[in-house]
Design a protein around this motif. Structure first.
Motif, PDB file in Angstrom:
ATOM      1  N   PHE A  63     -12.363 -10.003  46.336  1.00  0.00           N
ATOM      2  CA  PHE A  63     -11.048 -10.343  46.886  1.00  0.00           C
ATOM      3  C   PHE A  63     -10.127  -9.149  46.678  1.00  0.00           C
ATOM      4  O   PHE A  63      -9.723  -8.834  45.554  1.00  0.00           O
ATOM      5  N   SER A  64      -9.775  -8.478  47.752  1.00  0.00           N
ATOM      6  CA  SER A  64      -8.962  -7.255  47.706  1.00  0.00           C
ATOM      7  C   SER A  64      -7.689  -7.460  48.520  1.00  0.00           C
ATOM      8  O   SER A  64      -7.691  -7.290  49.756  1.00  0.00           O
ATOM      9  N   PRO A  65      -6.586  -7.863  47.873  1.00  0.00           N
ATOM     10  CA  PRO A  65      -5.338  -8.132  48.596  1.00  0.00           C
ATOM     11  C   PRO A  65      -4.850  -6.962  49.450  1.00  0.00           C
ATOM     12  O   PRO A  65      -4.175  -7.176  50.461  1.00  0.00           O
ATOM     13  N   SER A  66      -5.189  -5.742  49.048  1.00  0.00           N
ATOM     14  CA  SER A  66      -4.704  -4.579  49.799  1.00  0.00           C
ATOM     15  C   SER A  66      -5.257  -4.542  51.219  1.00  0.00           C
ATOM     16  O   SER A  66      -4.686  -3.879  52.094  1.00  0.00           O
ATOM     17  N   LEU A  67      -6.368  -5.226  51.484  1.00  0.00           N
ATOM     18  CA  LEU A  67      -6.955  -5.266  52.825  1.00  0.00           C
ATOM     19  C   LEU A  67      -6.244  -6.252  53.747  1.00  0.00           C
ATOM     20  O   LEU A  67      -6.478  -6.256  54.953  1.00  0.00           O
ATOM     21  N   ILE A  68      -5.383  -7.096  53.175  1.00  0.00           N
ATOM     22  CA  ILE A  68      -4.721  -8.151  53.944  1.00  0.00           C
ATOM     23  C   ILE A  68      -3.353  -7.663  54.434  1.00  0.00           C
ATOM     24  O   ILE A  68      -2.531  -7.195  53.647  1.00  0.00           O
ATOM     25  N   ARG A  69      -3.148  -7.780  55.742  1.00  0.00           N
ATOM     26  CA  ARG A  69      -1.849  -7.411  56.318  1.00  0.00           C
ATOM     27  C   ARG A  69      -0.905  -8.608  56.331  1.00  0.00           C
ATOM     28  O   ARG A  69       0.253  -8.489  55.936  1.00  0.00           O
ATOM     29  N   THR A  70      -1.402  -9.749  56.785  1.00  0.00           N
ATOM     30  CA  THR A  70      -0.567 -10.949  56.929  1.00  0.00           C
ATOM     31  C   THR A  70      -1.379 -12.192  56.557  1.00  0.00           C
ATOM     32  O   THR A  70      -2.575 -12.266  56.857  1.00  0.00           O
ATOM     33  N   ILE A  71      -0.725 -13.152  55.917  1.00  0.00           N
ATOM     34  CA  ILE A  71      -1.315 -14.462  55.635  1.00  0.00           C
ATOM     35  C   ILE A  71      -0.562 -15.488  56.471  1.00  0.00           C
ATOM     36  O   ILE A  71       0.656 -15.656  56.308  1.00  0.00           O
ATOM     37  N   VAL A  72      -1.260 -16.145  57.380  1.00  0.00           N
ATOM     38  CA  VAL A  72      -0.632 -17.132  58.255  1.00  0.00           C
ATOM     39  C   VAL A  72      -0.983 -18.537  57.757  1.00  0.00           C
ATOM     40  O   VAL A  72      -2.162 -18.892  57.661  1.00  0.00           O
ATOM     41  N   LEU A  73       0.052 -19.321  57.441  1.00  0.00           N
ATOM     42  CA  LEU A  73      -0.147 -20.722  57.062  1.00  0.00           C
ATOM     43  C   LEU A  73       0.261 -21.609  58.229  1.00  0.00           C
ATOM     44  O   LEU A  73       1.392 -21.508  58.723  1.00  0.00           O
TER      45      LEU A  73
END
Length: 478
Positions: A321-331
């Motif tokens: 799990f690498s948060p730096s790879l995530i641009r946006t989290i859509v809920l």
């Protein structure tokens, strides 16, 4: 107890019109018998009792519980006969014990949830536990009496919730257990105390004048007071009715120009509750309960399971799990203002935040008791994830615990999109907790304040509640 022994005079019945909604409820409370409880209802309600005791016991470790207990012990001087969750040797008056234990039950938002939306057990069980210890030895109710009274409290809450279509969705104006829970507590206590039909009628009328709490206090320390007051004030309503106090005998009926219980709803269509018979079907038979796996608002369980699902996909994709790879989290969640909290700053706000619970599940791979500590809430890495959250409200995702879903999508810097969705979480009435899971939750919760031997005694006692000769033994074991 002298308080109860003095109440030996009959109440002069000033009868209401026979064919009314209110009189039908009073008739049901007065007439229903243990044989009307099916095997399914007995099984489901004992699961609720055990779970409610467990969340109350772990709730006795919280700050809001400590405040409530100090308040009751320091400001009131009364006959102390009723036990307090997680505090062996501490006794309070029956109504204050009910209040304190009700606060404990909802202190972490860990208690059960029904449909239409309310928390049924916490509003009823503490009142019955307290009342069972209040009665003199010669009139102690047995376990079957206790189980029947508990189910009367559930049934009245459920039937009242069906009086209005407004109850079906996540609430906006008032917290449902503060209204129907108070009525359920009054009904359950009236049954346990064997009140007359007239007294049952008045208990409901008195309770209606003691009901209500605004949703604005959700996500604050005041919210657990809603359950504490519901169970306490319902008990008080029954005790006042037993002492001769009267109220409007048409409180549940829809009387034009003079609102009774209808004051809480814009749309109100009351229906009579049929006299119990061999074929009476309790609502719990048709509508099972939801048990929570972690201490937060029920809506959080959808987004957490969706987040855990997409987290697994992400680990398979990236290797970790690498948060730096995530641009946006859509809920993708329903519209519900009080549980849409982008940056919660307290444990109670965090328990009512779609964003917090989804991001905690993504970051830690789980949500549990420790997730809502100050140190967990204010982690920098969690704040960085919260900064990436965007909320969407699809039209088909309605704020209804029987219809909603949770969806979490990770939009990666690479352009890839990973999605997890949950329609029914484990613990929902469509996917109920197994016996093993429920017992694991209870043992974990109770272990914070009780030794293993006592924990196993309570489990055995609840499992065999119908055979218990003196139901006050359950309260004494807490």
């Amino acid at each position: 107890m002298g308080f109860w022994r003095k109440m030996v005079w009959p109440v002069v019945a000033r009868s209401a019109p026979e064919e009314t909604v209110t009189s039908s409820f009073a008739s049901f409370i007065h007439a229903v018998q243990p044989e009307h409880l099916s095997k399914t209802v007995r099984h489901r309600s004992k699961r609720m009792i055990l779970d409610s005791i467990g969340v109350g016991l772990v709730g006795s470790t919280t700050r809001v519980f400590d405040i409530a207990l100090r308040y009751c012990r320091e400001l009131y001087s009364s006959v102390a006969v009723s036990s307090v969750y997680g505090k062996p040797g501490v006794k309070l008056s029956p109504t204050l014990a009910a209040f304190t234990n009700g606060v404990a039950t909802h202190s972490m938002d860990f208690d059960d949830t029904w449909h239409p939306a309310t928390h049924p057990s916490g509003a009823v069980l503490p009142a019955l536990l307290a009342a069972s210890q209040m009665l003199p030895p010669s009139t102690k109710p047995n376990g079957m009496d206790f189980l029947l009274a508990f189910n009367v409290g559930l049934e009245v809450q459920g039937r009242l919730m069906h009086f209005s279509t407004e109850t079906h969705n996540i609430p906006k104006r008032f917290h449902p257990p503060s209204v129907v829970g108070t009525m359920g507590s009054a009904a359950a206590t009236a049954k346990l105390l064997s009140l007359s039909m007239a007294q049952c009628t008045h208990a409901l009328g008195i309770a209606a004048s003691l009901a209500g709490a605004p949703m604005a206090n959700a996500a604050t320390q005041a919210k657990p007071l809603h359950i504490g007051n519901a169970t306490r004030l319902g008990l008080e309503a029954a005790l006042l009715a037993a002492r001769g106090m009267e109220a409007n005998p048409l409180i549940l009926d829809d009387i034009p120009g003079c609102s009774g219980f209808s004051a809480f709803y814009g749309v109100y269509q009351p229906t009579p509750l049929s006299t119990p018979s061999d074929h009476h079907e309790f609502l719990l038979e048709k509508q099972d309960i939801a048990f929570k796996r972690f201490p937060a608002h029920l809506g959080m369980h959808w987004v957490v399971d969706a987040a855990l699902s997409v987290r697994n996909l992400f680990i398979n994709y990236a290797g970790s799990f690498s948060p730096s790879l995530i641009r946006t989290i859509v809920l993708k969640i329903p519209v519900s203002k009080y549980i849409n909290r982008p940056f919660p700053s307290s444990e109670h706000q965090a328990r009512h935040s779609f964003q917090f619970n989804a991001c905690t599940a993504l970051l830690d791979g789980e949500v549990g008791l420790g997730s809502f500590s100050e140190s967990s809430i204010h982690r920098q890495e969690l704040r960085e994830l919260l900064d990436k959250v965007v909320v969407e409200h699809p039209e088909d995702n309605v704020a209804n615990f029987d219809k909603m879903y949770g969806e979490v999508a990770l939009l990666l810097h690479s352009g890839d999109v990973l999605t997890g969705k949950c329609d029914t979480f484990y613990g929902h009435w469509r996917k109920p907790l197994s016996k093993e899971s429920l017992l694991k939750k209870f043992r974990s919760n109770a272990s914070h304040v009780l030794p293993e031997e006592k924990i196993e005694t309570i489990i055995t006692m609840v499992d065999n509640l119908e055979k218990l000769s003196d139901s006050s033994q359950l309260a004494s074991s807490l």
